[in-house]
Design a protein around this motif. Sequence first.
Motif, PDB file in Angstrom:
ATOM      1  N   TRP A   1       0.810   3.550  -3.264  1.00  0.00           N
ATOM      2  CA  TRP A   1      -0.351   4.233  -3.350  1.00  0.00           C
ATOM      3  C   TRP A   1      -0.701   5.396  -2.551  1.00  0.00           C
TER       4      TRP A   1
ATOM      5  N   LEU B   1       1.602   8.096  -3.816  1.00  0.00           N
ATOM      6  CA  LEU B   1       0.833   8.861  -5.052  1.00  0.00           C
ATOM      7  C   LEU B   1      -0.455   9.371  -4.618  1.00  0.00           C
ATOM      8  N   ILE B   2      -1.178   9.275  -3.599  1.00  0.00           N
ATOM      9  CA  ILE B   2      -2.288   9.984  -3.159  1.00  0.00           C
ATOM     10  C   ILE B   2      -1.727  11.379  -2.522  1.00  0.00           C
TER      11      ILE B   2
ATOM     12  N   ALA C   1       0.780  -1.189  -0.030  1.00  0.00           N
ATOM     13  CA  ALA C   1      -0.002  -0.024   0.214  1.00  0.00           C
ATOM     14  C   ALA C   1       0.895   1.187  -0.032  1.00  0.00           C
TER      15      ALA C   1
END
Length: 161
Positions: A14, A17-18, A11
């Motif tokens: 991700w 990236l967020i 995770a």
Amino acid sequence: MTTLTVALIAALPWLLLIGAALAALWWGSRRPPGVTVERLVPATGFEGTRAALTVRVTLRSRRPLRVLLDDPTPRGVVPAVTPELSVRLLGHAQHDLNTTLTLNRRGAHDWPGGTLRWADPLGLFWHSAPLPAPPTTLDVFPGTHGLMLPDLLRPCSRKAP
């Protein structure tokens, strides 16, 4: 390794990236859009009457933004509808806000600027600044007397018996 550690490692990209996307939204929405405000209202009026008001707003932005603008009137002047604007902006836009003012109190009413609020397209990061509006002064004079001139002169025009 446990399954929890493997899930956290999977995770992590991700989440990065967020986080990078949120940082880009915040960084891109920091600067306010270009705003020009013009109030078209008569300079003078009489107490108890109505006057037309047009607030012309010109907005410019190279990036997509949400923009909220409010321009409250002085206390002695009551608008039929408060001049407010809420738009999604990209590029150049001009809006005319039309309403009428009821002039309730005599005197010189100074009209300061309002508030400009803007945010990223998702509405996550809101910013606020004073509205760059030109100072406007509205002079309201006392209303006229309710009696008509012929009614005032009628007692003076009677013939003596």
